[in-house]
Motif scaffolding. Sequence first.
Motif, mmCIF file in Angstrom:
data_model
loop_
_atom_site.group_PDB
_atom_site.id
_atom_site.type_symbol
_atom_site.label_atom_id
_atom_site.label_comp_id
_atom_site.label_asym_id
_atom_site.label_seq_id
_atom_site.Cartn_x
_atom_site.Cartn_y
_atom_site.Cartn_z
ATOM 1 N N ASN A 21 4.063 -34.867 -38.136
ATOM 2 C CA ASN A 21 3.896 -33.282 -37.737
ATOM 3 C C ASN A 21 4.562 -33.062 -36.391
ATOM 4 O O ASN A 21 4.362 -33.575 -35.434
ATOM 5 C CB ASN A 21 2.452 -33.199 -37.418
ATOM 6 N N SER A 24 1.988 -31.837 -33.394
ATOM 7 C CA SER A 24 0.997 -32.582 -32.811
ATOM 8 C C SER A 24 1.461 -33.994 -32.626
ATOM 9 O O SER A 24 0.887 -34.830 -31.845
ATOM 10 C CB SER A 24 -0.250 -32.520 -33.705
ATOM 11 N N PHE A 132 -0.100 -32.921 -44.705
ATOM 12 C CA PHE A 132 -0.110 -31.771 -43.887
ATOM 13 C C PHE A 132 -1.220 -30.874 -44.789
ATOM 14 O O PHE A 132 -1.226 -30.729 -45.780
ATOM 15 C CB PHE A 132 0.841 -30.939 -43.624
ATOM 16 N N GLN A 136 -1.795 -26.485 -41.270
ATOM 17 C CA GLN A 136 -0.828 -27.189 -40.484
ATOM 18 C C GLN A 136 0.554 -26.773 -40.944
ATOM 19 O O GLN A 136 1.596 -26.475 -40.161
ATOM 20 C CB GLN A 136 -0.859 -28.562 -40.785
#
Length: 238
Positions: A21, A24, A132, A136
């Motif tokens: 990701n 994050s 994900f 997200q």
Amino acid sequence: QPPSKALLSYVNVGYDYVEVNPLSKAELKPWSGSYKKVPIAKIENGQVNGSTDINQALLKNDFVIHQLEKKWMNTTTNNESMSMEQFVSSEESVHWSQFAKDKLAPILYPNICRSLSESYQAFEYVRDVENFTGVQKIMIRGIGSFAMYIAASKIKSKRNITDERKALEDAIVRWQEEGLDNGNRIYSSGLSHPNLGDVSMFGVINSVAGLTAHDEVIRDRDDAVGEWYRRMQKDVLG
């Protein structure tokens, strides 16, 4: 197919990968320590950071060396022979591996994020990432694409790029003229097999396949680069 993935595909070595990701970077936290960039690889239970170091580690691996030498064995002639030293350490290999990393890759970034719509397109891959969540994916495409667009503008300013497409075309033409000797070489190695420079250049270029920049600058070329690229697609992707 960034350089490390391209090398693994070229030597036909299987691998597992995890998409990270970009907002994050949560997938890195359990095991990467203080290093928060990608790519990171686990090779023989050791962590290796960055494409250059990953490639160096792979090229010291006995199985990877065996796979490469097996590729060369059946096509070696009296007039040529590829070796590990030539593949990795020849002047052409070192030069174009570095060019791919330091010159071409940074130029590609503002090309795939030339506009907000192209930046959004660059994040289309997240739709197929199973780890994900739906939320997200929406956040990555929305926030990520805007952040990439802003970052690409900063890269253009830092590198004094006024026309990103022209900068990319100039880099590709340089590869054709100097790396491929305007088509007199089928690979920059000058042999019937590519070297690490070829693999690195291909990996960087192919990493944006399917995006507008690739379609406009690479996909339909009918020059020496186009012929080399289609040859490398067969060599690397099969």
